[in-house]
Design a protein around this motif. Structure first.
Motif, PDB file in Angstrom:
ATOM      1  N   ALA A 377     -34.266 -17.253  14.838  1.00  0.00           N
ATOM      2  CA  ALA A 377     -33.177 -18.221  14.845  1.00  0.00           C
ATOM      3  C   ALA A 377     -33.456 -19.339  15.845  1.00  0.00           C
ATOM      4  N   ALA A 378     -33.993 -18.974  17.014  1.00  0.00           N
ATOM      5  CA  ALA A 378     -34.323 -19.996  17.991  1.00  0.00           C
ATOM      6  C   ALA A 378     -35.383 -20.942  17.449  1.00  0.00           C
ATOM      7  N   ALA A 379     -36.343 -20.411  16.686  1.00  0.00           N
ATOM      8  CA  ALA A 379     -37.382 -21.260  16.106  1.00  0.00           C
ATOM      9  C   ALA A 379     -36.782 -22.259  15.136  1.00  0.00           C
ATOM     10  N   GLU A 380     -35.861 -21.823  14.307  1.00  0.00           N
ATOM     11  CA  GLU A 380     -35.253 -22.739  13.337  1.00  0.00           C
ATOM     12  C   GLU A 380     -34.492 -23.854  14.039  1.00  0.00           C
ATOM     13  N   LEU A 381     -33.703 -23.495  15.050  1.00  0.00           N
ATOM     14  CA  LEU A 381     -32.960 -24.517  15.776  1.00  0.00           C
ATOM     15  C   LEU A 381     -33.887 -25.486  16.491  1.00  0.00           C
ATOM     16  N   ASN A 382     -34.949 -24.961  17.097  1.00  0.00           N
ATOM     17  CA  ASN A 382     -35.860 -25.827  17.830  1.00  0.00           C
ATOM     18  C   ASN A 382     -36.633 -26.760  16.909  1.00  0.00           C
ATOM     19  N   VAL A 383     -37.043 -26.276  15.734  1.00  0.00           N
ATOM     20  CA  VAL A 383     -37.716 -27.156  14.785  1.00  0.00           C
ATOM     21  C   VAL A 383     -36.751 -28.239  14.291  1.00  0.00           C
ATOM     22  N   ARG A 404     -19.360 -30.589  20.700  1.00  0.00           N
ATOM     23  CA  ARG A 404     -18.606 -31.810  20.988  1.00  0.00           C
ATOM     24  C   ARG A 404     -18.466 -32.711  19.771  1.00  0.00           C
ATOM     25  N   SER A 405     -19.226 -32.424  18.735  1.00  0.00           N
ATOM     26  CA  SER A 405     -19.168 -33.270  17.557  1.00  0.00           C
ATOM     27  C   SER A 405     -19.330 -32.410  16.325  1.00  0.00           C
ATOM     28  N   LYS A 406     -18.546 -32.669  15.294  1.00  0.00           N
ATOM     29  CA  LYS A 406     -18.633 -31.921  14.044  1.00  0.00           C
ATOM     30  C   LYS A 406     -19.811 -32.368  13.204  1.00  0.00           C
ATOM     31  N   ARG A 407     -20.370 -33.526  13.483  1.00  0.00           N
ATOM     32  CA  ARG A 407     -21.462 -34.055  12.679  1.00  0.00           C
ATOM     33  C   ARG A 407     -22.670 -34.313  13.559  1.00  0.00           C
ATOM     34  N   LEU A 408     -23.831 -34.088  12.982  1.00  0.00           N
ATOM     35  CA  LEU A 408     -25.060 -34.384  13.696  1.00  0.00           C
ATOM     36  C   LEU A 408     -25.301 -35.890  13.713  1.00  0.00           C
ATOM     37  N   PRO A 409     -26.073 -36.374  14.662  1.00  0.00           N
ATOM     38  CA  PRO A 409     -26.367 -37.816  14.701  1.00  0.00           C
ATOM     39  C   PRO A 409     -27.021 -38.275  13.398  1.00  0.00           C
ATOM     40  N   GLU A 410     -26.780 -39.513  13.050  1.00  0.00           N
ATOM     41  CA  GLU A 410     -27.349 -40.073  11.824  1.00  0.00           C
ATOM     42  C   GLU A 410     -28.832 -40.381  12.016  1.00  0.00           C
ATOM     43  N   ILE A 411     -29.607 -40.106  10.979  1.00  0.00           N
ATOM     44  CA  ILE A 411     -31.017 -40.469  10.947  1.00  0.00           C
ATOM     45  C   ILE A 411     -31.154 -41.705  10.067  1.00  0.00           C
ATOM     46  N   GLY A 420     -35.283 -36.856   3.200  1.00  0.00           N
ATOM     47  CA  GLY A 420     -35.712 -35.465   3.172  1.00  0.00           C
ATOM     48  C   GLY A 420     -35.744 -34.837   4.544  1.00  0.00           C
ATOM     49  N   LEU A 421     -36.191 -35.582   5.555  1.00  0.00           N
ATOM     50  CA  LEU A 421     -36.186 -35.053   6.915  1.00  0.00           C
ATOM     51  C   LEU A 421     -34.766 -34.836   7.422  1.00  0.00           C
ATOM     52  N   LYS A 422     -33.878 -35.731   7.057  1.00  0.00           N
ATOM     53  CA  LYS A 422     -32.475 -35.548   7.440  1.00  0.00           C
ATOM     54  C   LYS A 422     -31.901 -34.303   6.788  1.00  0.00           C
ATOM     55  N   ARG A 423     -32.207 -34.099   5.510  1.00  0.00           N
ATOM     56  CA  ARG A 423     -31.729 -32.914   4.805  1.00  0.00           C
ATOM     57  C   ARG A 423     -32.275 -31.646   5.448  1.00  0.00           C
ATOM     58  N   LEU A 424     -33.563 -31.641   5.781  1.00  0.00           N
ATOM     59  CA  LEU A 424     -34.172 -30.470   6.394  1.00  0.00           C
ATOM     60  C   LEU A 424     -33.567 -30.194   7.766  1.00  0.00           C
ATOM     61  N   ALA A 425     -33.354 -31.235   8.566  1.00  0.00           N
ATOM     62  CA  ALA A 425     -32.744 -31.028   9.881  1.00  0.00           C
ATOM     63  C   ALA A 425     -31.354 -30.427   9.756  1.00  0.00           C
ATOM     64  N   THR A 426     -30.594 -30.902   8.774  1.00  0.00           N
ATOM     65  CA  THR A 426     -29.249 -30.364   8.572  1.00  0.00           C
ATOM     66  C   THR A 426     -29.298 -28.891   8.193  1.00  0.00           C
ATOM     67  N   LEU A 427     -30.249 -28.504   7.359  1.00  0.00           N
ATOM     68  CA  LEU A 427     -30.365 -27.109   6.937  1.00  0.00           C
ATOM     69  C   LEU A 427     -30.835 -26.213   8.077  1.00  0.00           C
ATOM     70  N   VAL A 437     -31.965 -22.467   6.701  1.00  0.00           N
ATOM     71  CA  VAL A 437     -33.203 -22.131   6.006  1.00  0.00           C
ATOM     72  C   VAL A 437     -34.174 -21.502   6.998  1.00  0.00           C
ATOM     73  N   SER A 438     -35.063 -20.683   6.499  1.00  0.00           N
ATOM     74  CA  SER A 438     -36.057 -20.032   7.344  1.00  0.00           C
ATOM     75  C   SER A 438     -37.222 -20.985   7.610  1.00  0.00           C
ATOM     76  N   ILE A 439     -38.110 -20.561   8.507  1.00  0.00           N
ATOM     77  CA  ILE A 439     -39.309 -21.356   8.780  1.00  0.00           C
ATOM     78  C   ILE A 439     -40.171 -21.446   7.523  1.00  0.00           C
ATOM     79  N   GLU A 440     -40.255 -20.379   6.765  1.00  0.00           N
ATOM     80  CA  GLU A 440     -41.032 -20.400   5.518  1.00  0.00           C
ATOM     81  C   GLU A 440     -40.436 -21.404   4.531  1.00  0.00           C
ATOM     82  N   GLN A 441     -39.116 -21.427   4.401  1.00  0.00           N
ATOM     83  CA  GLN A 441     -38.483 -22.402   3.512  1.00  0.00           C
ATOM     84  C   GLN A 441     -38.663 -23.827   4.028  1.00  0.00           C
ATOM     85  N   ALA A 442     -38.611 -23.995   5.339  1.00  0.00           N
ATOM     86  CA  ALA A 442     -38.836 -25.326   5.915  1.00  0.00           C
ATOM     87  C   ALA A 442     -40.243 -25.809   5.610  1.00  0.00           C
TER      88      ALA A 442
END
Length: 522
Positions: A377-383, A404-411, A420-427, A437-442
């Motif tokens: 889980a830490a790996a997914e968040l860090n990636v 502090r915010s319900k939404r992540l910063p805009e890319i 696609g990178l924005k979608r992956l970061a959100t997942l 998503v897992s590291i394999e799915q990423a």
């Protein structure tokens, strides 16, 4: 008439398993055998009536599975279906294969298609193995070098520069030379910073293109000429003409000898690439995708060995200049900001151990955001966080976990890779761990972002496994043609990006593509 003796049974098996020119031995009731039909695992009509059942007009004593022997003898070519992996015999087919063997393959269009597709997959596997050897070096030579370095210390090495060639978050790296097999080799001496050592664990990680490779280790006093920035004492100031009468002896430190010489860290690369991102966003964000792909591949390798990354931050991810191709322009190296470097993970710890926090505030954020986070889980968040950092978007751990915010910063959308990178970061940064998503799915998402299929493929035809299979077969053929044309045109030899592309098309299936595109283009 009485039933025939067992002799026709042997003739039937031989005729089906090893057809010979002019052979006319047949059991009564069997149709005329078609030359080469066994090469495609096509049984005679009487065997296609049931699952191994004997023919109605044939002998009742026939075995229930009469093709057992023929299937074992013809097994290599029996796998030449378009939807199956290439068999060992397909790996042996070459342009010089005898026409007598190839002539048998020309009688069935389905068989020809299967053999061609199987040969393409086998060719991609050979190319991938060759390119990987060019990137990391032959395994046998590495083992010989490790044996030669066993027991060696600073006295056996030549320090090429007293200043560190790279400083990561947990170590200093110095360029050193060593004479091996009548050639001068260069590699890196890794001097871990205090409380940042994982020497024993790192020695057993195996070989992977995204994992720092160790050649040896030793404990010795640090040479006086080496400079350790940030450490008080003589080593932090460099050599001086005015030395005290009784200088303090250099410290005794553990040292790792690493095969790759890092040029800089990912943090250095990101910090120095603002202009490139602004002037060439497509090129820069593609580099970002390729760096993230290497990271995910390395993390998958570590997870398979029950090892997790240490402090997965840009300061601990190393970038190494790839070997210069002999066909490049007079050996000139492309600037590190424009060419694709190898990314190396250099910090590790056991998966069951607790990750060492980077700071007290970060540890508090982890404990508040995730209850007892596991290393995956830490790996997914860090990636996910790294995606924002590579794209020069400020983000904190509080933003990641949504305190502090319900939404992540805009890319910002600057290239075809931005969405696609924005979608992956959100997942990867989803607040619900079950939805991440897992590291394999990423890794799969990044591969689709880089090499397709893109969403416009489904604009004219509904997405289906058949469509994705056809796309995959055509792309494999086109990739091999590109390699052939580049080789004939005396262009640059395949490098890291080509190897990553081969890895993708060598192993991906239409089923994987269907799942990944469902997630990416939702």
């Amino acid at each position: 008439d009485p039933l025939p003796p067992p002799l026709p049974k042997k003739q039937l098996q031989r005729a089906e398993s090893l057809p010979e020119p002019g052979s006319s031995h047949r059991c009564y009731g069997d149709p005329e055998p078609r030359a080469g039909s066994i090469l495609y695992s096509i049984p005679p009509p009487h065997l296609r009536r049931g699952e191994g059942a004997p023919p109605r007009d044939g002998p009742s004593w026939a075995p229930k599975k009469p093709l057992t022997k023929s299937q074992s003898l013809g097994e290599p070519l029996a796998r030449s279906s378009p939807h199956k992996a290439p068999s060992p015999s397909l790996k042996e087919l070459t342009f010089g294969t005898a026409d007598g063997e190839l002539g048998q393959l020309l009688e069935s269009p389905a068989g020809v298609c299967g053999v061609v597709l199987g040969c393409q997959e086998a060719s991609l596997a050979r190319l991938s193995a060759h390119m990987q050897e060019e990137l990391v070096g032959p395994e046998e030579r590495q083992q010989l070098l490790e044996a030669e370095l066993a027991g060696k210390r600073w006295a056996a090495l030549g320090v090429l520069d007293p200043q560190p060639c790279c400083q990561s978050g947990d170590a200093w790296y110095f360029r050193v030379g060593f004479t091996f097999e009548h050639s001068q080799l260069q590699f890196a001496a890794k001097v871990p910073k205090p409380c940042c050592s994982s020497l024993g664990l790192q020695s057993s990680l195996g070989t992977h293109c995204s994992i720092q490779r160790l050649l040896g280790r030793f404990t010795d006093r640090l040479p006086r000429e080496l400079v350790l920035p940030g450490i008080p004492g003589k080593q932090s100031q460099g050599p001086s003409r005015e030395e005290p009468a009784c200088p303090a002896p250099p410290p005794v430190l553990q040292v790792l000898l690493c095969a790759e010489v890092p040029q800089q860290t990912l943090a250095d690369f990101v910090k120095g690439s603002h202009t490139l991102h602004r002037t060439s966003p497509g090129h820069y964000e593609r580099l970002g995708c390729l760096l993230l792909l290497q990271l995910c591949m390395g993390l998958e390798h570590l997870q398979g060995q029950n090892v997790a990354q240490g402090d997965l931050c840009p300061e601990n991810l190393l970038l190494v200049q790839c070997p210069c191709s002999p066909q490049s322009q007079q050996g000139q190296k492309e600037p590190l900001g424009l060419s694709l470097p190898r990314l190396l993970i250099s910090s590790f710890f056991k998966a069951q151990e607790k990750q060492r926090p980077c700071s007290r505030s970060q540890e508090q954020d982890w404990s508040q955001g995730l209850a007892a986070p596991s290393p995956p889980a830490a790996a997914e968040l860090n990636v996910g966080r790294l995606i924002y950092q590579i794209l020069h978007v400020d983000i904190s751990l509080e933003n990641i976990l949504g305190f502090r915010s319900k939404r992540l910063p805009e890319i910002p959308s600057l290239s075809i890779y931005s969405a696609g990178l924005k979608r992956l970061a959100t997942l990867l940064l989803h607040r619900d761990p079950q939805e991440r998503v897992s590291i394999e799915q990423a890794r799969g998402i990044l591969q689709v972002l880089l090499w397709g299929p893109r969403q416009e493929l489904f604009a004219r035809s509904r997405k289906s496994l058949a469509l994705l299979r056809s796309w995959l077969e055509v792309k494999r053929a086109l990739l091999l043609l590109r390699f052939a044309e580049n080789s004939a045109g005396a262009r640059v030899s395949p490098g890291l990006e080509e190897w990553l592309c081969c890895q993708y098309f060598q192993g991906v299936t239409e089923h994987t593509l269907y799942q990944v595109t469902q997630v990416l283009y939702a």
